[in-house]
Design an enzyme around this catalytic site. Structure first.
Site, short mmCIF file in Angstrom:
data_model
loop_
_atom_site.label_atom_id
_atom_site.label_comp_id
_atom_site.label_asym_id
_atom_site.label_seq_id
_atom_site.Cartn_x
_atom_site.Cartn_y
_atom_site.Cartn_z
N LEU B 45 0.82 -1.21 0.00
CA LEU B 45 0.00 0.00 0.00
C LEU B 45 0.85 1.25 0.00
CD1 LEU B 45 -2.98 -0.60 2.40
CD2 LEU B 45 -2.99 -0.32 -0.06
N ARG B 332 -6.18 -3.87 21.43
CA ARG B 332 -5.57 -5.16 21.15
C ARG B 332 -4.65 -5.66 22.26
NH1 ARG B 332 -4.33 -4.23 14.76
NH2 ARG B 332 -6.50 -4.46 14.22
C1 LIG Z 1 -3.43 -10.56 8.41
C2 LIG Z 1 -3.33 -9.07 8.55
C3 LIG Z 1 -4.48 -8.29 8.62
C4 LIG Z 1 -4.38 -6.91 8.74
N1 LIG Z 1 -5.53 -6.18 8.80
C5 LIG Z 1 -5.45 -4.83 8.87
C6 LIG Z 1 -6.63 -4.03 8.88
O1 LIG Z 1 -7.75 -4.54 8.84
N2 LIG Z 1 -6.50 -2.70 8.94
C7 LIG Z 1 -5.28 -2.09 8.99
O2 LIG Z 1 -5.23 -0.87 9.00
N3 LIG Z 1 -4.15 -2.82 8.97
C8 LIG Z 1 -4.20 -4.17 8.92
N4 LIG Z 1 -3.05 -4.91 8.91
C9 LIG Z 1 -1.74 -4.24 8.85
C10 LIG Z 1 -1.47 -3.75 7.44
O3 LIG Z 1 -1.96 -4.68 6.51
C11 LIG Z 1 0.01 -3.57 7.14
O4 LIG Z 1 0.62 -2.87 8.17
C12 LIG Z 1 0.21 -2.76 5.88
O5 LIG Z 1 -0.53 -3.31 4.83
C13 LIG Z 1 1.65 -2.67 5.50
O6 LIG Z 1 1.76 -2.04 4.24
P1 LIG Z 1 3.17 -1.65 3.66
O7 LIG Z 1 2.91 -1.07 2.32
O8 LIG Z 1 3.92 -0.85 4.63
O9 LIG Z 1 3.97 -3.03 3.51
P2 LIG Z 1 3.66 -4.39 2.71
O10 LIG Z 1 2.30 -4.47 2.20
O11 LIG Z 1 4.16 -5.48 3.59
O12 LIG Z 1 4.58 -4.29 1.44
C14 LIG Z 1 5.96 -4.48 1.49
C15 LIG Z 1 6.48 -4.40 0.09
O13 LIG Z 1 7.89 -4.34 0.13
C16 LIG Z 1 8.47 -5.28 -0.75
N5 LIG Z 1 9.77 -5.57 -0.18
C17 LIG Z 1 10.11 -5.80 1.13
N6 LIG Z 1 11.43 -5.97 1.26
C18 LIG Z 1 11.95 -5.83 0.02
C19 LIG Z 1 13.26 -5.91 -0.49
N7 LIG Z 1 14.31 -6.14 0.31
N8 LIG Z 1 13.45 -5.75 -1.82
C20 LIG Z 1 12.37 -5.51 -2.65
N9 LIG Z 1 11.12 -5.42 -2.20
C21 LIG Z 1 10.91 -5.59 -0.89
C22 LIG Z 1 7.47 -6.39 -0.85
O14 LIG Z 1 7.66 -7.09 -2.04
C23 LIG Z 1 6.16 -5.59 -0.80
O15 LIG Z 1 5.89 -5.12 -2.09
C24 LIG Z 1 -3.12 -6.30 8.81
C25 LIG Z 1 -1.98 -7.08 8.76
C26 LIG Z 1 -2.08 -8.46 8.68
C27 LIG Z 1 -0.84 -9.28 8.78
#
Ligand SMILES: Cc1cc2nc3c(=O)[nH]c(=O)nc-3n(C[C@H](O)[C@H](O)[C@H](O)COP(=O)(O)OP(=O)(O)OC[C@H]3O[C@@H](n4cnc5c(N)ncnc54)[C@H](O)[C@@H]3O)c2cc1C
Ligand code: SF4
Lengths: 257, 640
Positions: B45, B332
């Site tokens: 995201l 939580r």
């Molecule tokens: C089961 C579950 C349910 C959840 N439900 C909710 C909810 O209802 N509401 C809410 O607000 N939050 C919720 N969360 C939390 C939330 O989903 C996450 O905190 C959030 O989506 C993280 O988004 P992000 O973009 O930071 O990381 P991520 O979506 O984890 O994306 C990480 C990205 O980085 C890339 N990446 C990582 N390391 C590297 C690397 N070394 N080289 C290249 N690419 C890399 C991956 O490929 C990926 O594209 C939930 C989490 C879980 C586990």
């Protein structure tokens, strides 16, 4: 442990896209019915490594049936025997002691094998890139409640949007068509008021991009049977309808019709 | 050594800080934007929204993910919803209330200014997502529906059945793919960042490995954005996707970026308990279920009757009894710790006695099975698939599991780390949730950072760099790092030990869960600090990775990630030990109220702990950023 199973696995092994592949047979025991299919593969892979053999490459990530990373042919069926279930959500209680399980990668020329059970599904991204979006630059959207969306329309759009992009529909299709995947995205957006402005261009672009990579749909319906999200087949009919209309409308828009 | 930490919080009243700062920041004019190159690592995201928006603005963007498609990022798995202070329900919500709830929910360990900005832009996020076609739940009149979510007394959570994260990510992914199609974003899938290039004191690029061919090379740019998610998998078992890892952030930390509050971890109260040793991950059951489900355990030990035979007066609804005003909706951390308490007392349910009941019988009786199916259908289905039990008939069994990491790379108000040019967004940074994150606020923060904060603040950094070109990839500053990564990768193949990577990861996970889990104490943390390094030494000598580095090799990918988890785990233990107070998700048993609630020590710990890499694992240096609370008065949290 009680009730554990002993199984024979016949697994497709292939070192790279251009190498020849073959089935390898592995015996595995102590498999609990509560394990997932992929946990069974984790055990197989630990055994293989402990015996000095390279583990089987098999893709997965969320293991909750939503990221769409996993997927293989299990006993000839995309995602295996359980209906509406992605490979990662298949549990060993669906098998019984002594079973032989045949595991192969998705087979479709548009999904070349990378290694063992892992294939390249990037053509699906190319279809999305060609029109699977609503053009709304960041910051330009009006208030979210400005346009009411009838609940039924929102629900149908959701049914289409539930596609996880796993590619099982392509793997299950005798023609390797990607009609169900493409229609799911087209209809998700075409059903919503926000998606109307680009409806005709989107439909034409996406359908034609799909045809560049994939075979043609001849209405077998195997895709729907294999789909872990049970994407309804009528989305294909709507998309065909929209495509025919789009040919005329897009020409009209260009002032030629 | 790092000097004073400057969070660069703008002056002025809290509700004006962001708007006046937006006015004060330098702008890059549209024609000049294409002269700037930006690397975005991660396309969840936070990363997809950032890359798409930067591309739209005209920057030249390169986006990287180790997944085969941006749509696979772990964000896809979020179930429950996303907060937005729209007050569509007319129930008294406002930007100020969301701000207030978030600071309080975070147990006063976050920055007020950041949190207020988050609450402000939450309004724009909902508009943006609806505009993209995200099919949020609606009422019959066609307007958006909301529900209330853990810790909130207003209904401000927008949701798309139980698949909110999926729908939001597909929205951000489609925006990103639009830019890929138009050529403003160059997308590199199946490409993993394994190091950061820092030169003349600023971030200049990254070193990546192509996971299919094994090629290691560098990419340079004017700025680097990390959007690489959280590090919950340091526990081995968590609700995170299997591949989630800390490597990108950790490698940046080793290059000078401060790692803040690594001990803050959120343990989610409603997950399916483990069934055996081979369990590979834990599955979350969305906390929205707590709106309708009632949590209880049998009040007698060794309860052997089936659920329906246990009479009402022998059921212990421990949350409803202890917290009458919030009941099953307590935050939580409170819900998790209470579940641990009853299970530790031997009241647990299920074959391994490792869970508590989440019971829908009353809700089904009140609203009908159809209404419950409409709300939670897919969650119930998932539960049944995993456990073989039907939650319409028998209560779910749940237990806490690691879910989210509030800690992460330290960033200032502009989301830039202490390394100039290195920005960090989404779960990978430490910014907005303090010591505990409220439900439905991670999706909000990821999208706030990516759509509405970073695209402004990065301009402020880039504007003065006009005319400078990115570092040449043949520069030794790049090639040395490339060589280091290639050697490190090869090294693992030559260890030739006796145990698998997963074996070590599982063992590490047990240490982290036992000593740095839901409850921590001095003895346990000291034990962790001696056992983690010795397990790491064994790992380095005895791990077995087969195959080669020139094609797809999942074990080889994992071994590097687990190596970084080892170093992180040690820092996590140190951070937990130094923070001799309880706050939010960090519960030190030495520091609790007579009722067993987390007891903060504001005099000594009202600060962010930001750790500087000390050259070897275990030698990190602790820095402090003092936190000031001008608007939300510091109080002991009480959910009674
Ligand atoms: C089961 C579950 C349910 C959840 N439900 C909710 C909810 O209802 N509401 C809410 O607000 N939050 C919720 N969360 C939390 C939330 O989903 C996450 O905190 C959030 O989506 C993280 O988004 P992000 O973009 O930071 O990381 P991520 O979506 O984890 O994306 C990480 C990205 O980085 C890339 N990446 C990582 N390391 C590297 C690397 N070394 N080289 C290249 N690419 C890399 C991956 O490929 C990926 O594209 C939930 C989490 C879980 C586990
Ligand atoms: S339509 Fe179904 S089978 Fe095809 S990609 Fe989508 S979820 Fe998978």
């Amino acid at each position: 442990m009680e009730n554990t199973m002993t199984l024979t696995l016949k697994v497709w092994r292939q070192k790279g896209p251009l190498e020849n592949g073959r089935f390898e047979t592995y015996e595995i025991d102590q498999i609990s019915p509560d394990m997932s299919f992929l946990e069974m593969f984790d055990v197989l892979n630990e055994n293989l490594i402990n015996n000095g053999e390279e583990p089987v490459e098999i893709a997965s990530d969320c293991r909750e049936g939503i990221c769409g990373t996993c997927g293989c042919m299990i006993n000839g069926k995309a995602h295996g025997p359980e209906k509406a279930t992605a490979t990662c959500q298949l549990h060993m209680r669906k098998f019984k002691d002594g079973d032989t399980i045949i595991v192969e990668p998705w087979q479709a020329t548009s999904f070349p094998i990378i290694k063992d059970l892992v294939v390249d599904r990037s053509p699906l991204d190319r279809i999305i890139e060609s029109g699977g979006f609503i053009t709304v630059p960041t910051g330009s959207a009006p208030d979210a409640n400005l346009i009411p969306v009838p609940k039924d329309a929102a629900d149908s759009a959701f049914d289409a949007a539930a596609c996880i992009g796993c590619g099982a529909c392509v793997a299950a299709c005798p023609n390797s068509a990607a009609q169900l995947f493409t229609s799911a995205k087209v209809q998700h957006l075409n059903l919503l008021p926000q998606g109307q402005a680009e409806r005709w261009s989107r439909t034409e672009e996406m359908v034609e991009k799909m045809e560049e990579y994939f075979g043609s749909c001849t209405n077998h319906g195997e895709c729907h049977e294999a789909c872990p999200k049970e994407i309804p087949l009528d989305f294909i009919a709507y998309t065909n309808r929209d495509y025919v209309k789009s040919k005329r409308k897009n020409r009209n828009l260009l002032g030629q019709g | 050594m790092i000097g004073e930490l400057n969070s660069r919080i703008p002056e002025g009243p809290i509700e004006e800080k962001w708007s006046s700062h937006k006015f004060d920041m330098k702008l890059v004019n549209p024609a000049n934007k294409r002269k700037f190159e930006v690397i975005v690592v991660g396309t969840g995201l936070a990363g997809a929204s950032a890359a798409a928006t930067l591309g739209e603005l005209g920057y030249k963007v390169k986006a990287f993910t180790y997944h085969d498609s941006p749509r696979r990022a772990h964000s896809i798995a979020a179930q429950g919803g996303i907060n937005g202070a729209k007050n569509y329900q007319n129930d008294g919500d406002s930007v100020y209330r969301l701000f207030y709830d978030t600071v309080k929910g975070g147990d006063y360990r976050s920055r007020e200014a950041n949190v207020h900005r988050l609450a402000e832009v939450s309004l724009n996020i909902i508009d943006q997502c609806v505009g993209q076609g995200v099919p949020f739940a609606r009422e019959y009149g066609g307007l958006l529906d909301n529900r209330s979510f853990g810790g909130a007394q207003v209904s401000r959570t927008f949701y798309a059945r139980g698949q909110t994260g999926q729908q939001l990510l597909l929205g951000a992914y489609s925006a990103l793919m639009r830019q890929v199609g138009s050529g403003s974003v160059e997308l590199h899938t199946r490409t993993e960042m394994l190091d950061l290039i820092v030169h003349d004191g600023a971030a200049r690029g990254i070193v990546v490995r192509d996971l299919i061919t094994g090629d290691v090379r560098s990419h340079t740019a004017h700025a680097v954005v990390l959007a690489t998610g959280g590090y919950g998998n340091v526990y081995y078992l968590s609700t995170n996707a299997m591949m989630c890892n800390v490597t990108a952030g950790w490698r940046a930390h080793r290059r000078g970026a401060l790692f803040a509050n690594p001990c803050y971890t959120q343990i989610h109260p409603t997950c399916i308990p483990a069934s055996d040793e081979f369990q590979s991950k834990l599955t979350l059951m969305s906390e929205s279920l707590r709106n309708d489900g009632r949590i209880w355990v049998p009040s007698g030990h060794d309860e052997a009757r089936s659920v329906s035979d246990i009479p009402e007066d022998q059921r212990y609804y421990y949350l409803e009894e202890k917290y009458p005003s919030f009941g099953n909706l307590v935050p939580r951390d409170v819900a998790s710790r209470n579940a641990k308490t009853v299970v530790d007392q031997g009241l647990g349910v299920g074959p391994l006695k490792n869970g508590v009941y989440l019971d829908f019988a009353d809700a089904i009786q009140r609203d009908g099975e159809d209404a419950i199916r409409e709300r939670y259908g897919n969650l119930f289905q998932m539960y049944e698939r995993i456990t073989g039990e039907d939650p319409y008939k028998t209560p779910m069994r749940i237990y806490p599991a690691t879910h989210y990491t509030m800690g992460g790379l330290w960033v200032d108000y502009e989301l830039m780390s202490n390394v100039p040019g290195l920005f960090v967004v989404g779960e990978a940074n430490f910014s907005d949730h303090g010591a505990n994150r409220l439900g439905a606020s991670a999706l909000m923060q990821g999208l706030a950072d990516g759509y509405f904060v970073l695209p402004y603040t990065i301009g402020n950094y880039l504007a003065p760099l006009l005319g400078e070109s990115p570092l040449d990839e043949s520069d030794p500053a790049c090639s040395n790092v490339v060589q280091g990564v290639a050697e490190r990768t090869q090294k693992w193949l030559s260890v030739n030990g006796t145990r698998t990577v997963d074996w070590f990861h599982r063992e590490l996970g047990k240490l982290v869960w036992n000593f740095i889990g839901m409850e921590r104490d001095k003895n346990g943390l000291e034990k962790a600090l001696s056992e983690i390094p010795s397990l790491r030494e064994e790992f380095e000598k005895d791990v077995r990775v087969l195959g080669s580095a020139d094609n797809l090799n999942t074990s080889l990918e994992k071994v590097g990630r687990v190596a970084d988890f080892f170093e992180l785990a040690e820092l996590k233990a140190r951070d937990a030990l130094e923070r001799a107070e309880s706050c939010g998700g960090h519960f030190r048993s030495e520091s609790q109220t007579p009722e067993g609630e987390a007891l903060r020590d504001d005099d000594n710990f009202s600060h962010v702990a930001a750790w500087e890499w000390g050259g070897t694992s275990g030698s990190a240096i602790r820095h402090k950023e003092e936190l000031e609370f001008e608007y939300v008065p510091l109080t002991q949290r009480s959910y009674k």
